[in-house]
Design a protein around this motif. Sequence first.
Motif, mmCIF file in Angstrom:
data_model
loop_
_atom_site.group_PDB
_atom_site.id
_atom_site.type_symbol
_atom_site.label_atom_id
_atom_site.label_comp_id
_atom_site.label_asym_id
_atom_site.label_seq_id
_atom_site.Cartn_x
_atom_site.Cartn_y
_atom_site.Cartn_z
ATOM 1 N N VAL A 97 17.103 42.020 19.480
ATOM 2 C CA VAL A 97 18.545 42.020 19.767
ATOM 3 C C VAL A 97 19.363 41.699 18.509
ATOM 4 O O VAL A 97 20.332 42.398 18.191
ATOM 5 N N PHE A 119 20.488 45.979 25.907
ATOM 6 C CA PHE A 119 19.188 45.327 26.137
ATOM 7 C C PHE A 119 19.096 44.813 27.572
ATOM 8 O O PHE A 119 18.040 44.897 28.201
ATOM 9 N N ALA A 175 19.261 44.501 15.999
ATOM 10 C CA ALA A 175 20.033 45.641 16.539
ATOM 11 C C ALA A 175 21.536 45.389 16.382
ATOM 12 O O ALA A 175 22.297 46.311 16.054
ATOM 13 N N MET A 176 21.964 44.154 16.598
ATOM 14 C CA MET A 176 23.387 43.795 16.436
ATOM 15 C C MET A 176 23.840 44.032 14.994
ATOM 16 O O MET A 176 24.867 44.665 14.748
ATOM 17 N N LEU A 180 23.906 47.773 14.221
ATOM 18 C CA LEU A 180 25.037 48.489 14.825
ATOM 19 C C LEU A 180 26.343 48.209 14.083
ATOM 20 O O LEU A 180 27.098 49.142 13.766
ATOM 21 N N VAL A 181 26.586 46.931 13.787
ATOM 22 C CA VAL A 181 27.828 46.575 13.072
ATOM 23 C C VAL A 181 27.855 47.268 11.706
ATOM 24 O O VAL A 181 28.874 47.841 11.308
ATOM 25 N N LEU A 198 29.912 34.911 19.389
ATOM 26 C CA LEU A 198 28.587 34.913 20.011
ATOM 27 C C LEU A 198 27.956 33.516 20.003
ATOM 28 O O LEU A 198 27.276 33.139 20.960
ATOM 29 N N MET A 233 28.552 43.456 19.133
ATOM 30 C CA MET A 233 27.366 42.611 19.355
ATOM 31 C C MET A 233 27.080 42.454 20.841
ATOM 32 O O MET A 233 25.925 42.494 21.265
ATOM 33 N N TRP A 234 28.125 42.312 21.652
ATOM 34 C CA TRP A 234 27.918 42.191 23.094
ATOM 35 C C TRP A 234 27.487 43.526 23.705
ATOM 36 O O TRP A 234 26.837 43.552 24.737
ATOM 37 N N LEU A 235 27.871 44.617 23.048
ATOM 38 C CA LEU A 235 27.426 45.936 23.505
ATOM 39 C C LEU A 235 25.901 46.040 23.377
ATOM 40 O O LEU A 235 25.215 46.521 24.291
ATOM 41 N N VAL A 236 25.389 45.545 22.249
ATOM 42 C CA VAL A 236 23.929 45.539 22.049
ATOM 43 C C VAL A 236 23.258 44.675 23.120
ATOM 44 O O VAL A 236 22.257 45.067 23.720
ATOM 45 N N ASP A 237 23.868 43.523 23.373
ATOM 46 C CA ASP A 237 23.370 42.620 24.419
ATOM 47 C C ASP A 237 23.331 43.343 25.765
ATOM 48 O O ASP A 237 22.359 43.214 26.527
#
Lengths: 104, 136
Positions: free
Chosen positions: B102, A48, B105-106, B109-110, B66, A41-45
Amino acid sequence: MTLLITVFAAIISTVIWYKNAPRDEMKVGMLCWMYWGAALMWLVDAIFGYVEQQAEYFTPTPVEMLNDLFLGLSAVALGLIIWLVVLLIKDPKGVIRAAWLKQR
Amino acid sequence: MACFLVPVAEAVVATVITKAVEAKETEAAQRKADTGNNNFETKSQIPLASKLKWLTSMLWGGSALLAFEHLWHGEVVPWFPFLTAASDPAAAAEMLAEMATVGVAMAVLVTTVWGVMLLVTKAMEKKALQTQPISD
């Protein structure tokens, strides 16, 4: 920095999990999933952030870096606390249950 | 701002599906044991419920960390309306846009990483099944 710290935490926990696999008495697997999930999730952050700031993204100010370092370490600590709470509640070795029964 | 809410929503749905699949698999295993049909069965496949748990663990765990990050940055507060952006219409619109980009996309991706893991696991299971000795 937060992403980097989480990735390292994920790698370390995965190595520990693999060392003891297929046994997972200490529920390290849960820690792996948590850190990998957060890292993705932080990779996506980060992606962006890079799209928005371009090369500037890789040159944070010292204050930003310090804040991110504290955040990353705190996130890892929170992950460890969550893991510990789940471990003690599930008590796979039955230690707490045995101690409680002994007291009664 | 509140991008972690999208993976949380997916985690809720995935958890419900996991529980349903788990119940179905337990029932099927019980039925098999009752009829005595599993005497010579070799265990080579990871149950679907276990595989779904990989996804839910990643989603819940990642979202929890997060959410902490958002708390750290003051974007989430422990009082109503919990999201600081929700009290201002302009900020709320920005928050929704961030969730749509965002956040989605998260979640994607997961889920994609989990999908790749399923494919790798399937290939490994197939290989293990082929090398298993045939028993009468």
